[in-house]
Design an enzyme around this catalytic site. Structure first.
Site, PDB file in Angstrom:
ATOM      1  N   LYS A  11      -4.544  -0.318  10.961  1.00  0.00           N
ATOM      2  CA  LYS A  11      -3.340   0.525  11.012  1.00  0.00           C
ATOM      3  C   LYS A  11      -3.700   1.950  11.436  1.00  0.00           C
ATOM      4  O   LYS A  11      -4.569   2.592  10.853  1.00  0.00           O
ATOM      5  CB  LYS A  11      -2.686   0.527   9.633  1.00  0.00           C
ATOM      6  CG  LYS A  11      -1.366   1.245   9.606  1.00  0.00           C
ATOM      7  CD  LYS A  11      -0.474   0.659   8.540  1.00  0.00           C
ATOM      8  CE  LYS A  11       0.689   1.572   8.253  1.00  0.00           C
ATOM      9  NZ  LYS A  11       1.649   0.985   7.319  1.00  0.00           N
ATOM     10  N   ARG A  62       2.925 -10.930   7.216  1.00  0.00           N
ATOM     11  CA  ARG A  62       1.470 -11.144   7.183  1.00  0.00           C
ATOM     12  C   ARG A  62       1.126 -12.286   8.117  1.00  0.00           C
ATOM     13  O   ARG A  62       1.878 -13.247   8.211  1.00  0.00           O
ATOM     14  CB  ARG A  62       1.009 -11.530   5.772  1.00  0.00           C
ATOM     15  CG  ARG A  62       1.240 -10.447   4.723  1.00  0.00           C
ATOM     16  CD  ARG A  62       0.227  -9.308   4.875  1.00  0.00           C
ATOM     17  NE  ARG A  62       0.481  -8.240   3.936  1.00  0.00           N
ATOM     18  CZ  ARG A  62       1.219  -7.151   4.183  1.00  0.00           C
ATOM     19  NH1 ARG A  62       1.779  -6.989   5.368  1.00  0.00           N
ATOM     20  NH2 ARG A  62       1.401  -6.228   3.266  1.00  0.00           N
ATOM     21  N   ARG A 109       6.237   3.053   2.783  1.00  0.00           N
ATOM     22  CA  ARG A 109       7.362   2.181   2.438  1.00  0.00           C
ATOM     23  C   ARG A 109       7.213   1.669   1.014  1.00  0.00           C
ATOM     24  O   ARG A 109       6.106   1.570   0.489  1.00  0.00           O
ATOM     25  CB  ARG A 109       7.416   0.999   3.412  1.00  0.00           C
ATOM     26  CG  ARG A 109       7.705   1.442   4.841  1.00  0.00           C
ATOM     27  CD  ARG A 109       8.298   0.337   5.686  1.00  0.00           C
ATOM     28  NE  ARG A 109       7.647  -0.942   5.535  1.00  0.00           N
ATOM     29  CZ  ARG A 109       8.324  -2.095   5.474  1.00  0.00           C
ATOM     30  NH1 ARG A 109       9.629  -2.125   5.566  1.00  0.00           N
ATOM     31  NH2 ARG A 109       7.666  -3.238   5.367  1.00  0.00           N
TER      32      ARG A 109
HETATM   33  P1  ATP Z   1       4.171  -3.812   5.430  1.00  0.00           P
HETATM   34  O1  ATP Z   1       5.167  -2.821   5.856  1.00  0.00           O
HETATM   35  O2  ATP Z   1       4.184  -5.050   6.244  1.00  0.00           O
HETATM   36  O3  ATP Z   1       4.156  -4.079   3.967  1.00  0.00           O
HETATM   37  P2  ATP Z   1       1.806  -2.267   5.095  1.00  0.00           P
HETATM   38  O4  ATP Z   1       0.983  -3.130   4.200  1.00  0.00           O
HETATM   39  O5  ATP Z   1       1.116  -1.492   6.166  1.00  0.00           O
HETATM   40  O6  ATP Z   1       2.855  -3.130   5.841  1.00  0.00           O
HETATM   41  P3  ATP Z   1       3.312   0.061   4.410  1.00  0.00           P
HETATM   42  O7  ATP Z   1       4.033   0.415   3.161  1.00  0.00           O
HETATM   43  O8  ATP Z   1       4.074  -0.014   5.678  1.00  0.00           O
HETATM   44  O9  ATP Z   1       2.574  -1.292   4.121  1.00  0.00           O
HETATM   45  O10 ATP Z   1       2.147   1.140   4.664  1.00  0.00           O
HETATM   46  C1  ATP Z   1       1.342   1.593   3.632  1.00  0.00           C
HETATM   47  C2  ATP Z   1      -0.050   1.023   3.816  1.00  0.00           C
HETATM   48  O11 ATP Z   1      -0.653   1.519   5.008  1.00  0.00           O
HETATM   49  C3  ATP Z   1      -0.980   1.455   2.727  1.00  0.00           C
HETATM   50  O12 ATP Z   1      -0.869   0.586   1.607  1.00  0.00           O
HETATM   51  C4  ATP Z   1      -2.348   1.397   3.391  1.00  0.00           C
HETATM   52  O13 ATP Z   1      -2.887   0.109   3.209  1.00  0.00           O
HETATM   53  C5  ATP Z   1      -2.078   1.597   4.899  1.00  0.00           C
HETATM   54  N1  ATP Z   1      -2.501   2.913   5.482  1.00  0.00           N
HETATM   55  C6  ATP Z   1      -3.054   3.175   6.663  1.00  0.00           C
HETATM   56  N2  ATP Z   1      -3.258   4.486   6.864  1.00  0.00           N
HETATM   57  C7  ATP Z   1      -2.855   5.067   5.769  1.00  0.00           C
HETATM   58  C8  ATP Z   1      -2.807   6.405   5.357  1.00  0.00           C
HETATM   59  N3  ATP Z   1      -3.203   7.453   6.063  1.00  0.00           N
HETATM   60  N4  ATP Z   1      -2.310   6.593   4.161  1.00  0.00           N
HETATM   61  C9  ATP Z   1      -1.891   5.572   3.393  1.00  0.00           C
HETATM   62  N5  ATP Z   1      -1.900   4.315   3.733  1.00  0.00           N
HETATM   63  C10 ATP Z   1      -2.380   4.052   4.919  1.00  0.00           C
HETATM   64  C1  BTN Z   2       4.323   3.331   6.173  1.00  0.00           C
HETATM   65  O1  BTN Z   2       4.344   2.961   4.993  1.00  0.00           O
HETATM   66  O2  BTN Z   2       3.732   2.713   7.055  1.00  0.00           O
HETATM   67  C2  BTN Z   2       5.060   4.581   6.551  1.00  0.00           C
HETATM   68  C3  BTN Z   2       4.214   5.802   6.374  1.00  0.00           C
HETATM   69  C4  BTN Z   2       4.961   7.070   6.730  1.00  0.00           C
HETATM   70  C5  BTN Z   2       4.163   8.312   6.418  1.00  0.00           C
HETATM   71  C6  BTN Z   2       4.857   9.541   6.911  1.00  0.00           C
HETATM   72  S1  BTN Z   2       3.798  10.966   6.889  1.00  0.00           S
HETATM   73  C7  BTN Z   2       5.159  11.986   7.274  1.00  0.00           C
HETATM   74  C8  BTN Z   2       6.321  11.476   6.444  1.00  0.00           C
HETATM   75  N1  BTN Z   2       6.323  12.052   5.116  1.00  0.00           N
HETATM   76  C9  BTN Z   2       6.105  11.129   4.177  1.00  0.00           C
HETATM   77  O3  BTN Z   2       6.026  11.368   2.950  1.00  0.00           O
HETATM   78  N2  BTN Z   2       5.965   9.916   4.740  1.00  0.00           N
HETATM   79  C10 BTN Z   2       6.110   9.974   6.182  1.00  0.00           C
END
Ligand code: ATP
Ligand code: BTN
Length: 321
Positions: free
Chosen positions: A181, A316, A116
Site C-alpha cells: 500500500k 482480500r 477507514r
Molecule cells: P481495506 O479497505 O480493504 O480494509 P486496508 O486493510 O488497507 O484495506 P484501510 O482502513 O483502507 O484498510 O487502511 C488502513 C491500513 O493501511 C492500515 O491498517 C495499514 O495496514 C495500511 N497502511 C499503509 N500505509 C499506512 C500509513 N502510512 N499509515 C497507516 N496505515 C497504513
Molecule cells: C485508508 O484507510 O486507506 C485511508 C487513509 C486516509 C489517510 C488520510 S491522511 C489525510 C487525511 N486525514 C486523515 O486523518 N486521514 C486522511
C-alpha cells in the site's frame, strides 16, 4: 521551529555555532530547540562532537507559499500546519464554522490520522502527504456515488506522473504498488447527503517514509522514496495531486462516475481475480467483474452477478488465487 528545521533539512552536519549564528541565538539555546524538536515532533537528531548536529534523514518540508499560490489560482483556500490531530478533522471543523470551500488543509504530521473504519493512519512529521480537500455540495449537484473511486483514480494519475508507473487501485480506494500500500483515500461527510452537505476528501500518500522507520503498520506498505531511491519533493507532489484532483473532480461533477468507470477498471489490480469480500464476520467468495456506474463492486458469486457497496467492506485476494 520551522527556522531551525529549514537549516537542518538537508540531513548534513551543522555546527552548533553556525546554527546559533543563523538563528541569532546562543549555542545553548540551539541545543534546547533541538531537544524540543526531538521531543515534540519525534524527529531523530544525531549529535557528533566536533561536527555538530544532523537529522537522521533529510526532510522535504512543505513550501507554504508555493501551495498558497497554486491553490489561489485554483480558487481554493489553503492552510498548511506543522501538526494537527487529523487534516480531515480540521477541514470538517472549519467547514462547520462556516469557512469558505473548497478548502485545502495539509499538515507536516498528524497525531490522530485516521483510516477507514476507525483505523489509525501513521503520519510522522515531514515524511508523507496528509492532504484534505473540503467541498460544500448543494443537493444533488455533485454525485457522491463513486466519488471516492474518482478520487482514487486522480491519486493514481498523480503518482504515475511522479514516476510510480506501476501503481494500481484496489476497490474501493487503496493504491498499491507490487502488492504494497502506497496511498489511501478516506471520504467523510457531514450534513444531509441528499441536500446541503460537506464532504472532505482525505488522501494519505506514503512519500519519503522508509521501511525501518519506527512505524507500526500492520500490512505491507511502500513509499515513493522506497521505489525511486530518492528523496521526493513533497510540495511538488502536493501540487501535482491538486492538478489531477481538479481534473477528475470536474469530470465527476459534469458526467458522474459512470464516465470514469472503464478507466477505473483498467487501473483495477484485481479485475478477474478470485477474492473474498469481508463485511464484519461475514465473508463472500467470488470473482471480481468490475464496478458499476455508482462505483459498487460487481462480483460473480456462485455464477450470479451481485453488487456490493458501503464503507464497511474489505476485499482480500483468496489465498488459492
Ligand atoms: P481495506 O479497505 O480493504 O480494509 P486496508 O486493510 O488497507 O484495506 P484501510 O482502513 O483502507 O484498510 O487502511 C488502513 C491500513 O493501511 C492500515 O491498517 C495499514 O495496514 C495500511 N497502511 C499503509 N500505509 C499506512 C500509513 N502510512 N499509515 C497507516 N496505515 C497504513
Ligand atoms: C485508508 O484507510 O486507506 C485511508 C487513509 C486516509 C489517510 C488520510 S491522511 C489525510 C487525511 N486525514 C486523515 O486523518 N486521514 C486522511
Amino acid at each position: 521551529m520551522r527556522e531551525v528545521l529549514q537549516l537542518l533539512r538537508d540531513g548534513e552536519f551543522h555546527s552548533g555555532e553556525a546554527l546559533g549564528a543563523a538563528l541569532g541565538v546562543s549555542r545553548a539555546a540551539v541545543w534546547k530547540r533541538l531537544e524540543h524538536l526531538e521531543a515534540e515532533l519525534g524527529l531523530t537528531i544525531h549529535r557528533v562532537r566536533g561536527r555538530g548536529y544532523r537529522l537522521a534523514s533529510p526532510l522535504s518540508l512543505l513550501d507554504r507559499e508555493a501551495i498558497a499560490a497554486a491553490s489561489r489560482s485554483a480558487g481554493w483556500d489553503a492552510l498548511v500546519f506543522d501538526s494537527l490531530d487529523s487534516t480531515n478533522a480540521e477541514v470538517l471543523r472549519r467547514l462547520a464554522e462556516g469557512a469558505p470551500a473548497p478548502l485545502l488543509v495539509l499538515a507536516e504530521r498528524q497525531e490522530s490520522g485516521r483510516g477507514r473504519r476507525g483505523r489509525s493512519w501513521v503520519s510522522p512529521f515531514g515524511e508523507n502527504l496528509y492532504y484534505s480537500l473540503g467541498l460544500r455540495l448543494e443537493g444533488g449537484a455533485f454525485a457522491l456515488d463513486g466519488l471516492s473511486l474518482s478520487v482514487g483514480l486522480a491519486v493514481a494519475r498523480a503518482l504515475q506522473e511522479a514516476g510510480v508507473v506501476d501503481v494500481g487501485l484496489k476497490w474501493p480506494n487503496d493504491l498499491l504498488v507490487g502488492g504494497r500500500k502506497i496511498a489511501g483515500v478516506l471520504l467523510e461527510l457531514s450534513g444531509d447527503p441528499a441536500g446541503a452537505c460537506q464532504v472532505v476528501i482525505g488522501i494519505g500518500v506514503n512519500v519519503n517514509m522508509l521501511p525501518g522507520a519506527a512505524v507500526a503498520i500492520d500490512q505491507p506498505w511502500t513509499s515513493l522514496r522506497e521505489r525511486s531511491g530518492q528523496l521526493v519533493d513533497r510540495t511538488e507532489l502536493a501540487l501535482l495531486l491538486g492538478c489531477w484532483l481538479r481534473r477528475y473532480l470536474e469530470r465527476h461533477e459534469r458526467e458522474g462516475f459512470a464516465a470514469l468507470r472503464e478507466e477505473w477498471e483498467s487501473c483495477h489490480l484485481w479485475q478477474g481475480r478470485e477474492v473474498s469480500l469481508l463485511a464484519g464476520a461475514q465473508r463472500i467468495d467470488g470473482i471480481v467483474l468490475g464496478v458499476d456506474r455508482q462505483g459498487a463492486l460487481r462480483m460473480d458469486v456462485a455464477g450470479q452477478e451481485r453488487q456490493f457497496s458501503g464503507g464497511e467492506l474489505s476485499l482480500r485476494l483468496r489465498d488459492d488465487s
